[in-house]
Design a protein around this motif. Sequence first.
Motif, PDB file in Angstrom:
ATOM      1  N   GLU A 344      82.289  41.737 -18.627  1.00  0.00           N
ATOM      2  CA  GLU A 344      83.043  42.787 -17.947  1.00  0.00           C
ATOM      3  C   GLU A 344      82.986  42.598 -16.433  1.00  0.00           C
ATOM      4  OE1 GLU A 344      82.089  46.766 -19.073  1.00  0.00           O
ATOM      5  OE2 GLU A 344      82.259  46.360 -21.235  1.00  0.00           O
ATOM      6  N   PHE A 345      81.821  42.230 -15.930  1.00  0.00           N
ATOM      7  CA  PHE A 345      81.682  42.024 -14.484  1.00  0.00           C
ATOM      8  C   PHE A 345      82.530  40.833 -14.038  1.00  0.00           C
ATOM      9  CE2 PHE A 345      79.871  40.603 -10.538  1.00  0.00           C
ATOM     10  CZ  PHE A 345      79.544  41.779  -9.870  1.00  0.00           C
ATOM     11  N   ALA A 346      82.484  39.737 -14.812  1.00  0.00           N
ATOM     12  CA  ALA A 346      83.282  38.557 -14.452  1.00  0.00           C
ATOM     13  C   ALA A 346      84.767  38.893 -14.470  1.00  0.00           C
ATOM     14  CB  ALA A 346      82.977  37.408 -15.405  1.00  0.00           C
ATOM     15  N   ALA A 347      85.205  39.705 -15.437  1.00  0.00           N
ATOM     16  CA  ALA A 347      86.615  40.104 -15.510  1.00  0.00           C
ATOM     17  C   ALA A 347      86.992  40.998 -14.333  1.00  0.00           C
ATOM     18  CB  ALA A 347      86.896  40.819 -16.831  1.00  0.00           C
ATOM     19  N   ALA A 348      86.078  41.904 -13.948  1.00  0.00           N
ATOM     20  CA  ALA A 348      86.344  42.782 -12.805  1.00  0.00           C
ATOM     21  C   ALA A 348      86.425  41.972 -11.512  1.00  0.00           C
ATOM     22  CB  ALA A 348      85.261  43.850 -12.700  1.00  0.00           C
ATOM     23  N   ALA A 349      85.562  40.962 -11.384  1.00  0.00           N
ATOM     24  CA  ALA A 349      85.613  40.087 -10.207  1.00  0.00           C
ATOM     25  C   ALA A 349      86.912  39.288 -10.191  1.00  0.00           C
ATOM     26  CB  ALA A 349      84.405  39.155 -10.197  1.00  0.00           C
ATOM     27  N   ARG A 350      87.329  38.828 -11.366  1.00  0.00           N
ATOM     28  CA  ARG A 350      88.583  38.064 -11.454  1.00  0.00           C
ATOM     29  C   ARG A 350      89.775  38.941 -11.072  1.00  0.00           C
ATOM     30  NH1 ARG A 350      87.914  36.467 -16.310  1.00  0.00           N
ATOM     31  NH2 ARG A 350      89.447  37.758 -17.393  1.00  0.00           N
ATOM     32  N   ALA A 351      89.723  40.206 -11.401  1.00  0.00           N
ATOM     33  CA  ALA A 351      90.780  41.123 -11.001  1.00  0.00           C
ATOM     34  C   ALA A 351      90.840  41.272  -9.480  1.00  0.00           C
ATOM     35  CB  ALA A 351      90.573  42.487 -11.654  1.00  0.00           C
ATOM     36  N   GLU A 352      89.708  41.002  -8.827  1.00  0.00           N
ATOM     37  CA  GLU A 352      89.650  41.002  -7.360  1.00  0.00           C
ATOM     38  C   GLU A 352      89.908  39.610  -6.792  1.00  0.00           C
ATOM     39  OE1 GLU A 352      89.379  43.732  -5.634  1.00  0.00           O
ATOM     40  OE2 GLU A 352      89.078  45.003  -7.406  1.00  0.00           O
ATOM     41  N   HIS A 353      90.340  38.705  -7.642  1.00  0.00           N
ATOM     42  CA  HIS A 353      90.670  37.324  -7.272  1.00  0.00           C
ATOM     43  C   HIS A 353      89.441  36.535  -6.810  1.00  0.00           C
ATOM     44  CE1 HIS A 353      95.319  37.739  -6.907  1.00  0.00           C
ATOM     45  NE2 HIS A 353      94.823  38.369  -7.963  1.00  0.00           N
ATOM     46  N   LEU A 354      88.327  36.777  -7.516  1.00  0.00           N
ATOM     47  CA  LEU A 354      87.116  35.983  -7.327  1.00  0.00           C
ATOM     48  C   LEU A 354      86.702  35.433  -8.686  1.00  0.00           C
ATOM     49  CD1 LEU A 354      84.713  35.215  -5.293  1.00  0.00           C
ATOM     50  CD2 LEU A 354      83.452  36.933  -6.613  1.00  0.00           C
ATOM     51  N   LEU A 355      86.439  34.126  -8.764  1.00  0.00           N
ATOM     52  CA  LEU A 355      86.045  33.489 -10.016  1.00  0.00           C
ATOM     53  C   LEU A 355      84.536  33.307 -10.049  1.00  0.00           C
ATOM     54  CD1 LEU A 355      88.813  30.719 -10.181  1.00  0.00           C
ATOM     55  CD2 LEU A 355      88.881  33.043 -11.135  1.00  0.00           C
ATOM     56  N   ALA A 356      83.897  33.822 -11.089  1.00  0.00           N
ATOM     57  CA  ALA A 356      82.464  33.654 -11.332  1.00  0.00           C
ATOM     58  C   ALA A 356      82.280  33.400 -12.826  1.00  0.00           C
ATOM     59  CB  ALA A 356      81.692  34.883 -10.880  1.00  0.00           C
ATOM     60  N   ILE A 357      81.084  32.970 -13.218  1.00  0.00           N
ATOM     61  CA  ILE A 357      80.901  32.452 -14.575  1.00  0.00           C
ATOM     62  C   ILE A 357      79.751  33.160 -15.287  1.00  0.00           C
ATOM     63  CG2 ILE A 357      80.433  30.387 -15.943  1.00  0.00           C
ATOM     64  CD1 ILE A 357      81.472  28.744 -13.588  1.00  0.00           C
ATOM     65  N   PRO A 358      79.998  33.753 -16.458  1.00  0.00           N
ATOM     66  CA  PRO A 358      78.901  34.337 -17.237  1.00  0.00           C
ATOM     67  C   PRO A 358      77.903  33.273 -17.709  1.00  0.00           C
ATOM     68  CG  PRO A 358      81.029  35.179 -17.969  1.00  0.00           C
ATOM     69  CD  PRO A 358      81.312  34.017 -17.057  1.00  0.00           C
ATOM     70  N   ALA A 359      76.658  33.700 -17.867  1.00  0.00           N
ATOM     71  CA  ALA A 359      75.597  32.839 -18.396  1.00  0.00           C
ATOM     72  C   ALA A 359      74.741  33.669 -19.334  1.00  0.00           C
ATOM     73  CB  ALA A 359      74.760  32.256 -17.256  1.00  0.00           C
ATOM     74  N   GLY A 360      73.710  33.045 -19.887  1.00  0.00           N
ATOM     75  CA  GLY A 360      72.813  33.752 -20.782  1.00  0.00           C
ATOM     76  C   GLY A 360      72.008  34.823 -20.062  1.00  0.00           C
ATOM     77  N   ASP A 361      71.314  35.654 -20.827  1.00  0.00           N
ATOM     78  CA  ASP A 361      70.459  36.722 -20.305  1.00  0.00           C
ATOM     79  C   ASP A 361      71.264  37.738 -19.498  1.00  0.00           C
ATOM     80  OD1 ASP A 361      67.945  37.924 -20.208  1.00  0.00           O
ATOM     81  OD2 ASP A 361      67.459  37.021 -18.258  1.00  0.00           O
ATOM     82  N   ASN A 362      72.537  37.914 -19.852  1.00  0.00           N
ATOM     83  CA  ASN A 362      73.438  38.862 -19.199  1.00  0.00           C
ATOM     84  C   ASN A 362      73.509  38.636 -17.687  1.00  0.00           C
ATOM     85  OD1 ASN A 362      75.364  40.952 -19.612  1.00  0.00           O
ATOM     86  ND2 ASN A 362      73.951  42.426 -18.712  1.00  0.00           N
ATOM     87  N   VAL A 363      73.721  37.392 -17.322  1.00  0.00           N
ATOM     88  CA  VAL A 363      73.809  36.977 -15.919  1.00  0.00           C
ATOM     89  C   VAL A 363      75.220  36.476 -15.632  1.00  0.00           C
ATOM     90  CG1 VAL A 363      73.056  35.132 -14.322  1.00  0.00           C
ATOM     91  CG2 VAL A 363      71.368  36.458 -15.614  1.00  0.00           C
TER      92      VAL A 363
END
Length: 400
Positions: A344-363
């Motif tokens: 959800e956080f990665a999707a919210a960041a993408r909506a702000e036009h920032l790309l980030a990547i989910p990883a294990g341990d909810n990171v």
Amino acid sequence: MGPVTSVLLPNYVRAPIAFERGEGAWLVARGGERYLDFGAGVAVNALGHAHPHLVAALTEQASKVWHVSNLYEIPEGERLGQRLVDATFADIAFFCNSGAEANEAAIKMARKYHAAGGHPERFRIITFEGAFHGRTLATIAAGGQQKYIEGFGPKVDGFDQVPAGDMAALEAAITPETAALMIEPIQGEGGVRVVPAAELRHLRALCDRHGLLLIMDEVQTGVGRTGRLFAHEWSGVTPDIMSAAKGIGGGFPLGVCLATKEAARGMVPGSHGTTFGGNPLAMAVGNAVLDIVLAPGFLDHVNRVALVLKQKLASLRDRHPQVVLEIRGEGLMLGLKLGVPNTEFAAAARAEHLLAIPAGDNVVRLLPPLIVSEDEVAQAVERLEAAAAQLDGGLRGAAE
């Protein structure tokens, strides 16, 4: 009409964006929208997109020769290998195409080392829970995570996992069949979990005491990502074998297994090989990457920008403590441990036009190109702030 994807194996969950070009730390989607890329193709685009030095090197080589195979000498491979040897602990380099292949070579090398020394029974390798070493049958067994192993038949034998940081369990796992220890200095897929320097030093001492090889998986942590050429340098610990890939090709498929001459003693002609590994195109780009990363001041830039990013993320955590619980990592390999689902956080960041990547341990991982500027870091944190504020509002609404 939507994108035609039905012919592709449905093994990826892809975000509904297609990029047509990039420049530096930015990607441009087909519709013209600009995204700040803090994923860098999972730590691959170490020098960003369309770096002119890399483009020139690839273009020049493309007009000469692409592939000849390892039946013949490849001078640019000799040059790249020598430069990596000169810059590291290693005496020997083996080029391949990916991190998984580099780890396969490391595993085979460790087993062959003991076989060549008259102890073929020493083939087992101790790895650590939460690790990720690739997607081949051997490397998923090395990583030990059930979600990657399930459904692919009997697990490849020869790997023993112990809990990360549990020295008693590690020592108990060492048997007369143990050949090596294999570890990521920072677990990437596992959640940007940093292995303390004291722990790495203890692993080195254990290997020396028991006649084991120490393998470092630096596929994600290497080539300047943490502010040193390779992450293990921060601890002062020297491995016997090391895998690298991702950033070493700057976006071109390239992996390498580096080793001491002693560790590689069993790898005689015919013992291992690759059709595409070390091809002239990859070698040209790999040398171009080192031109930049080994230049005076480059790693100083990485450390300076990383410090700014960490400081700004600490302020972000203070403002949104329910969303951002912890900041992890070294250099420009950082992770946000979250109080909301990381997807959800990665999707919210993408909506702000920032790309980030989910990883294990909810990171969520932040892996920007190493050429990122302080201004781009400030823009990225502003976008993370907007994403966190949106999710924070949802948490407060749910609590009420």
